[in-house]
Each structure stands twice: as structure tokens, then as C-alpha cells.
Design a protein around this motif. Sequence first.
Motif, mmCIF file in Angstrom:
data_model
loop_
_atom_site.group_PDB
_atom_site.id
_atom_site.type_symbol
_atom_site.label_atom_id
_atom_site.label_comp_id
_atom_site.label_asym_id
_atom_site.label_seq_id
_atom_site.Cartn_x
_atom_site.Cartn_y
_atom_site.Cartn_z
ATOM 1 N N ALA A 147 1.520 -1.018 0.102
ATOM 2 C CA ALA A 147 -0.180 0.576 -0.467
ATOM 3 C C ALA A 147 1.069 1.260 -0.382
ATOM 4 N N ALA B 226 0.747 -5.726 3.759
ATOM 5 C CA ALA B 226 -0.040 -4.278 4.340
ATOM 6 C C ALA B 226 -0.516 -4.803 5.702
ATOM 7 N N THR C 64 -1.442 10.807 0.575
ATOM 8 C CA THR C 64 -1.560 11.002 1.623
ATOM 9 C C THR C 64 -1.201 12.848 1.665
ATOM 10 N N ASP D 260 -7.692 -1.173 6.185
ATOM 11 C CA ASP D 260 -8.362 -0.802 5.029
ATOM 12 C C ASP D 260 -7.413 -0.452 3.869
ATOM 13 N N LYS D 261 -5.919 -1.192 4.319
ATOM 14 C CA LYS D 261 -4.908 -1.147 2.942
ATOM 15 C C LYS D 261 -5.172 -2.285 2.789
ATOM 16 N N SER E 166 -2.400 6.744 -5.471
ATOM 17 C CA SER E 166 -2.797 7.664 -4.172
ATOM 18 C C SER E 166 -1.881 8.330 -3.894
ATOM 19 N N LEU F 58 -8.418 -1.387 -0.497
ATOM 20 C CA LEU F 58 -7.995 -0.764 -1.100
ATOM 21 C C LEU F 58 -7.198 -1.631 -1.810
ATOM 22 N N ASN G 114 0.991 6.026 6.382
ATOM 23 C CA ASN G 114 0.504 6.812 4.474
ATOM 24 C C ASN G 114 0.100 5.760 4.304
ATOM 25 N N GLN G 115 -0.908 6.051 2.511
ATOM 26 C CA GLN G 115 -1.409 5.604 1.982
ATOM 27 C C GLN G 115 -0.655 5.419 0.262
ATOM 28 N N THR H 237 -2.945 -2.597 7.977
ATOM 29 C CA THR H 237 -4.003 -2.760 8.430
ATOM 30 C C THR H 237 -5.026 -3.281 6.978
ATOM 31 N N THR I 38 1.793 0.592 -4.850
ATOM 32 C CA THR I 38 0.037 0.043 -5.750
ATOM 33 C C THR I 38 0.576 0.826 -6.924
ATOM 34 N N ASN J 105 -3.208 -9.042 5.376
ATOM 35 C CA ASN J 105 -2.978 -7.831 6.887
ATOM 36 C C ASN J 105 -1.474 -8.451 7.802
#
Lengths: 331, 331
Positions: free
Chosen positions: A153, A175, A303, A179-180, A301, A183, A323-324, A177, A158, A195
Motif C-alpha cells: 500500500a 500491508a 497522503t 483499510d489498506k 493515491s 484498498l 501513509n497510504q 491495516t 501500489t 494484513n
Amino acid sequence: MNSTILLNNRPEGRPQESDFKFVESEKPSAKDGEILLETKYVSVDPYLRGRMRDQKSYIEPFELNEPITSHIIAEVIETKNDNFKEGDLVTGMLAWKKYQTTSGEQLNKIDTDLAPATAYLGILGMTGLTAYFGLTKIGEPKDGETLVVSGAAGAVGTVVGQIGKIKGCKVIGTAGTDDKVELLKDKFGYDEAINYKTTDNMKEAIASAAPNGVDVYFDNVGGDITDAVLANIARNARVINCGAISVYNDTETPTGPRVEPILIKNSVSMQGFTIGNYQSQFKEGMQQLGKWLKEDKLTYSETIVEGFDNIPQAFIDLFDGKNQGKMIVKV
Amino acid sequence: MNSTILLNNRPEGRPQESDFKFVESEKPSAKDGEILLETKYVSVDPYLRGRMRDQKSYIEPFELNEPITSHIIAEVIETKNDNFKEGDLVTGMLAWKKYQTTSGEQLNKIDTDLAPATAYLGILGMTGLTAYFGLTKIGEPKDGETLVVSGAAGAVGTVVGQIGKIKGCKVIGTAGTDDKVELLKDKFGYDEAINYKTTDNMKEAIASAAPNGVDVYFDNVGGDITDAVLANIARNARVINCGAISVYNDTETPTGPRVEPILIKNSVSMQGFTIGNYQSQFKEGMQQLGKWLKEDKLTYSETIVEGFDNIPQAFIDLFDGKNQGKMIVKV
């Protein structure tokens, strides 16, 4: 007034705010042949941690009490150099200063009609080129192969995953998290994402995601995750050693399982690289990345952290994975 | 009577005599299409240790209570196959038996007018080809570069050093006795040789012998010596992972300093290989080695142990470095 960020101490382990020092000075002005730049966007990157060490063998360690440098986008606000006009946006390796003067020799103008300015610090800049050259020139991924990307991520990861999909690979990312993880699958086309913080046995998780073994491993993190991937490496696999963020802050030499027996048994290659190796081919890389971007085959993406004073903290946050995608400070 | 050596136990750590079992049987005779072979010379090699492990992922582990196989030179003493006549000397992967029958399909006849029979187990066999392909195809040594060879006095190492000299390198070897160190310099053209058993600080010893860093590292041993070489590795260096004899007997996963940061910092590659990868190019390799041998650009040495019953001990002795050059058992 001008503001500059100096290296105050060489970090011991994890960098801290106190490793950096802000100094104020008069705003400079351009002399003959020079331009005056106002910093707009600052790239903070894990590799800068290496330059903060006092290693004679390392390429250009930062000097103590001198400004940190990184890739920056700046606007020309005063010019005494015919090659530049007021309002030009330029990118290059510049100091962590609000204002600075330069001859402009090492700078490139950027075209914000093609892509937003910040793209030139990311997907059309060093991170995109790192992903492109590392994966295509060292990894040489083939249709149907399995690609694993650690730090997936992050800014480089990415892009790597998306190029892997363009090349026809099954792409698996790690990754830190949930969320990552989502994504990676939803936005960046990863087939699977793991994760590593909530997975008990990474070796088994990789084995399950890559039942035929890992043909190409693009490594941004090193350490335990790399051990788990190497335990699942396929015959004739290629490992691209791009980064080792998991050990950059170690104060003692990091140790782990020896790789020689694995490399021999499976005829595996590991190749460390820095993007400088491919300088002569940057134009080719940027053209290819720009083409894929225009064709909507690539997305990215960022951050974005606001404020010059937050540059050190944004850098420190990289080591906590805050960061993402590309971490950028907007000044 | 016939005699056969079986794998009795999978060795724990250092192999022992009790890991092998001798069984007696009737001397066989050739059936239609077969030949009967009498074993003359048996090659014992460190890589056989790997095949004694019960690793599913390893290529062809030996079965328990089945004969060990290795490269052997044998004489045809009975033939019911038109491709062979009595007295032919052949080489190939054969069982540790005094006598055996075979269809002869995987065997090559050898010509003792060109070189003595044992050369076909060494410099014109797998060890010579391993040195040739590993060094020239992976190492790509260039005139003026510095080459370090670990296990330099072994069968592969002695050939690697000489090819390194042909390619114009400064060649440095490591070995475990003063006699071997002298031999490397006197007989095999090594520029420098280091006795790792009597050297306190290998890292400094390598640094002193290779002041400009190590451009090519041909690694037969792994472990501490490899750590010392990697600490002196040059930018864009190539590491050829050919063997890791220092850790083959480890019962737990061997650990050591992580290599990723070194590979990244110096853009170094590590490539594991086994000679099978180059099978399609064997003819080219043998022709080149034969040419150099005829031109007196290559020399070789052998440690010849006598007696079929001494095969297991000769194999075990490899791990104490008792051989100098190719270890061969004369039956």
C-alpha cells in the motif's frame, strides 16, 4: 522570513522530532543566473533514513547541521535566468527550505496539463520509476506468474501491483491495516492482500495465496515478511530488493534466516537496486507510465500532510505506515 | 559378490558412518539390451548432503534403504547392448555399487586419450562445468575486477580461481589450512589466499586483500565467511551462490546478518544455481574447459581415497575439508 530544516542528530533507531532543527533566516533573492524558488510540495521517503546514517560507504550521507534534501516541487517566484520564467513549476532534489535560490541546472519543468503537480513526486517521479524499472527490468514478470509485493500500500507498492496486473500476473500484497488491504483489492487491482499485523502465520498465509509458489517478489520491507515469502519461493524466482523499511531503524545489525540455502535450492536470484542505476532510461520509463496513466491502466493515491513545520513528523510517520500511497507535504 | 551402499538414516547434523549401510548380494549379469558395469571411480560431493534430507521441495531426495547415487566412472565388463563394447569406460549418475546393470541410456563414454579418466569426474565433469557456468554466466567477471572464492581449494574453487585469472581478475581465495593456502598461490594462480581458521578478523583480512571491494564472489561455503565478504562488497557486485557447505549439517535453520540492506545499498545481486540449469550448454562448457586444459591454462588436483568400503568416510571427510581439489574414491 525563510525557514530551513537541518539534520540535528543522526537518529538512533526510530527518528524523532528532536533529530531535526528548524532555523529561521532572511528570505533570499536571486543573483544573476539564478532563480528564487518557493517550495510547494515536499516528498518524504523511507530511503532518506539511510542517508541520515554516518556511513562512509553510503552514497552521500546527509551532513549534520546541514539541510535535508529530497524531491520537491517548487514555483519560480523570481528569475534572473533566461531558462525560467515566473510561475514555472519545477521538480528536482532540493533542500527542505521554504525559499531557496539555485542555478536551476538539475531541475525539470513539469506540465500540469498532463497530470497534477504531485504526480511528479509519485507515479511520474521516483516512486513510479522505481516500481517500473524494478519490476520490469529485474523481476521480468511473465503472464501467469505469481507476484508478491511487500509494503504493497506504499507509494511504490501500489504501482508495482498494477504493473504486475498489466503483465498478466496473479498479484498478492502485504500491508499493515485492514483499510489498506481493502484498498489494495478495490482500488489497485490486487488479487489478494494480507494484513501482516493480524495474521498469525505469514508463511502459511503466503502459501495459501500462492499455491504454486512465488515467482517474483518485490520487497519493500525486508525482515519477517521476507522470510515468509522466501519460504514459499518458486524455482527460478526473482527477488527485487527495493527497500527494507522494517530494519532501517535497527540500531544493531539485523539478523534472520540465512538465504544462501534457499537461493541455491531453488535457483533464485536476489537483486538490490536503487533507481539511480536506471537514470539513462528515465525517459522511457516516464513515457510508459504516462501512457498507462492516460489509458486509465494506472491509478495512484497520495497522503497529503499540510504545513512546512510538519515535514519531520510526516517522515517519521512513514515508519508507522501512516501513509497510504505517496506521502507528500503541502507547504 | 556385489556390495551396495544404502542410506540407512537421514543424517542429523554431521553425517556418520552409521547413516550408511553395506549390503552384499549376488553379482548381477546383463539381460538383453543391458550392460554390466564395474565401478572404477566414485565422486563424493557436498551437494549429496542435501539429497539426504527428507525435504519434499528438494529435487529428488534419496530414499531410505535405497542406494546412494553420484557421478561414477565404470567399465563395461559384459554387454548385451550394441552401443557398448567390453572395456568401454563410461560416466554418469550411477549407484554406489561394485557392479550394476543398466540400459546405458544416460551414460557417456569417455576418451582417456584426451584426459585421464578421473578428469571426467572433476574438471571435465560436473565440478568443472559448475565453476565455468557459475563464474562466466552469473559472475560475468571483467578484466581488472576483484574475485573472491570461498572454499577455494575445493574441486569447484580451484577451477573458479583459474578461470578468474584467464578473465583478468585479481583472485582471492579462502581455505582452511596453510597447506591449501600455499597450494592456491603456487599451483592455482591465486593472487592471495586466506586461512580462515587462523585469521581472527576475516572482514579485515578481506578488506586488506580487496582494497577496492569485491566485484564477484563465488560462494561455496556460506556462513561467517560470506558475511565477511559481503561486508566488503563493491557496488554492482555479483554473488554466485554455488554451495553452503558450512551450513549443510545445521539441524536448525541457520541465521546470520540480513543481506537485504547490503544488496540495496550497493546494488548487489545474489544468484543461486545448480548446474542442471545449464544442461543445454554442457557441450559448449566441456569444449571450452578441454581447450584451456590442452593449452595448459588450467590445472587440477584430486584427493583419491582407495577402496569401495571407504566411500562413506570420504564423503564425511568433505565436511572437515580433508580433500584438496576433487574428492574421488578409487574402487
